[in-house]
Motif scaffolding. Structure first.
Motif, short mmCIF file in Angstrom:
data_model
loop_
_atom_site.label_atom_id
_atom_site.label_comp_id
_atom_site.label_asym_id
_atom_site.label_seq_id
_atom_site.Cartn_x
_atom_site.Cartn_y
_atom_site.Cartn_z
N ALA A 146 -2.61 16.69 8.25
CA ALA A 146 -1.60 15.79 7.70
C ALA A 146 -1.26 14.70 8.72
O ALA A 146 -1.24 13.51 8.39
N ALA A 147 -1.00 15.10 9.96
CA ALA A 147 -0.66 14.12 10.99
C ALA A 147 -1.81 13.15 11.24
O ALA A 147 -1.59 11.94 11.42
N ASP A 148 -3.04 13.65 11.22
CA ASP A 148 -4.20 12.79 11.44
C ASP A 148 -4.37 11.79 10.29
O ASP A 148 -4.68 10.62 10.52
N ALA A 149 -4.17 12.24 9.06
CA ALA A 149 -4.31 11.35 7.90
C ALA A 149 -3.27 10.24 7.95
O ALA A 149 -3.56 9.07 7.64
N ILE A 150 -2.06 10.57 8.35
CA ILE A 150 -0.99 9.58 8.43
C ILE A 150 -1.27 8.59 9.55
O ILE A 150 -1.11 7.36 9.37
N GLY A 196 -2.88 3.75 -4.98
CA GLY A 196 -2.71 4.14 -3.58
C GLY A 196 -3.72 5.19 -3.15
O GLY A 196 -4.64 5.55 -3.89
N GLU A 197 -3.52 5.68 -1.97
CA GLU A 197 -4.40 6.70 -1.38
C GLU A 197 -3.73 8.06 -1.50
O GLU A 197 -2.52 8.18 -1.26
N PHE A 198 -4.50 9.07 -1.89
CA PHE A 198 -3.96 10.42 -2.07
C PHE A 198 -4.70 11.38 -1.16
O PHE A 198 -5.93 11.46 -1.17
N VAL A 199 -3.93 12.12 -0.36
CA VAL A 199 -4.50 13.11 0.54
C VAL A 199 -3.92 14.47 0.19
O VAL A 199 -2.70 14.68 0.27
N ALA A 200 -4.78 15.39 -0.23
CA ALA A 200 -4.36 16.75 -0.55
C ALA A 200 -4.65 17.65 0.66
O ALA A 200 -5.77 17.66 1.17
N ILE A 201 -3.63 18.37 1.10
CA ILE A 201 -3.79 19.31 2.21
C ILE A 201 -3.99 20.71 1.62
O ILE A 201 -3.05 21.31 1.09
N ASP A 230 -4.15 7.77 10.81
CA ASP A 230 -5.29 6.93 10.41
C ASP A 230 -4.85 5.85 9.42
O ASP A 230 -5.27 4.69 9.53
N TRP A 231 -4.00 6.22 8.46
CA TRP A 231 -3.51 5.24 7.47
C TRP A 231 -2.70 4.14 8.16
O TRP A 231 -2.83 2.96 7.83
N LEU A 232 -1.87 4.52 9.12
CA LEU A 232 -1.07 3.52 9.85
C LEU A 232 -1.95 2.59 10.65
O LEU A 232 -1.68 1.38 10.74
N PRO A 239 0.81 -1.22 0.00
CA PRO A 239 0.00 0.00 0.00
C PRO A 239 0.85 1.27 0.00
O PRO A 239 1.94 1.31 0.58
N LEU A 240 0.33 2.30 -0.65
CA LEU A 240 1.01 3.58 -0.74
C LEU A 240 0.06 4.70 -0.33
O LEU A 240 -1.08 4.76 -0.78
N LEU A 241 0.55 5.58 0.54
CA LEU A 241 -0.15 6.81 0.88
C LEU A 241 0.68 7.98 0.38
O LEU A 241 1.87 8.07 0.69
#
Length: 301
Positions: free
Chosen positions: A289-293, A270-275, A295-297, A244-246
């Motif tokens: 950003a920290a929350d998205a990371i 993969g998953e893409f998160v735009a800030i 959650d992905w972990l 998996p890729l974030l």
């Protein structure tokens, strides 16, 4: 009159040669960030100076003939993954301490290392603008996955920023990548090296239109890549990832365009998160950003 024109032509050629040499030197010899750099700016200089303080061990591993330094930080989750952080051009392990402190909440260990030509790596270590640095990361991973007899290999997540994001993707896609690598997080990646090089030179107030193409061609030939940097495109490596890729990217990134990050995530499935509003260096100042990371972990675990 002809002599004057010849003299001017020679002067122009010499000036252009000096400009191209300066461009190559700037790209291939990035600034060093060390403990003294951090102290001078009131920043943490090692993991024990974080808030809260983090316990760690220091060790080295050998790659391409150089002993590269490592901080091995104790995380909060004994059953969590080992997170290996690889930074970007001109950064160092000391500049990644904020990220390490946050990632340690979800990890058993966080590994910070200095790439060749950066931080406290030895002077003889050769920086190659992302061409061979995946070999160094693979050597580090080999040392981490040498499990004792009867022990399972640890689960590893590769975290890369900018140049380090591409290095992490290439290492994870490589045939020599250990089976323990379970995922990749790419912060502000780019596809080809000319893109961030152009934008960094522009930010530094240096010329780039006439000198950068020649400088990149010289660097490419020196690294054995040919004029077209064959095989460098990070999207091509992401397309063959089996983990998996974030990808996390700021919409206002002035160095690595968000379109590059979007394409890398797309081809990898993969998953893409735009800030929204995020730049190149300030994503970790944004809780999104920290929350998205985090959650992905959690979902990866």
């Amino acid at each position: 009159m002809l002599g004057l024109f010849e003299l001017l032509a020679v002067g122009l050629v010499v000036a252009m040669a000096i400009g191209i040499h300066a461009t190559i030197r700037t790209l291939m010899r990035p600034p060093r960030r060390t403990y003294s750099w951090a102290v001078a700016r009131g920043k943490p200089g090692d993991p024990r100076e974080l808030t809260p303080a983090r316990q760690y061990q220091s060790w080295t591993f050998t790659s391409r003939g150089a002993a590269l330094p490592v901080w091995d930080i104790v995380g909060d989750k004994p059953q969590g993954p080992i997170v290996v952080i690889t930074f970007g051009w001109g950064d160092a392990r000391v500049t990644m301490l904020q990220r390490a402190g946050v990632l340690a909440r979800s990890a058993s260990r966080v590994i910070l290392w200095d790439l060749p030509g950066h931080g406290e790596s030895p002077r003889e270590a050769s920086f190659t603008l992302g061409t061979h640095e995946h070999e160094d990361l693979l050597a580090l991973l080999a040392s981490l996955t040498q499990a004792k007899s009867g022990e399972a290999s640890p689960k590893i997540v590769l975290y890369g920023f900018s140049l380090g994001a591409g290095v992490s993707i290439v290492a994870a896609a490589h045939s020599d990548c250990p089976a323990g690598v379970a995922g990749v997080i790419a912060e502000a990646p780019y596809r080809v090296p000319a893109t961030p090089a152009r934008n960094v030179l522009r930010q530094m107030g240096m010329p780039f239109r006439w000198n950068l193409p020649v400088a990149m061609a010289c660097i490419s030939l020196d690294q054995g890549k040919g004029l077209a940097w064959r095989g460098f495109d990070r999207a091509a490596h992401a397309a063959v990832l089996k983990v998996p890729l974030l990808v996390i990217h700021g919409t206002q990134d002035p160095v690595c365009p968000i379109e590059d990050g979007d394409e890398i995530a797309r081809v990898a499935g993969g998953e893409f998160v735009a800030i929204e509003g995020g730049g190149h260096l300030d994503l970790w100042n944004d809780e999104r950003a920290a929350d998205a990371i985090a959650d992905w972990l959690r979902r990866l675990a």
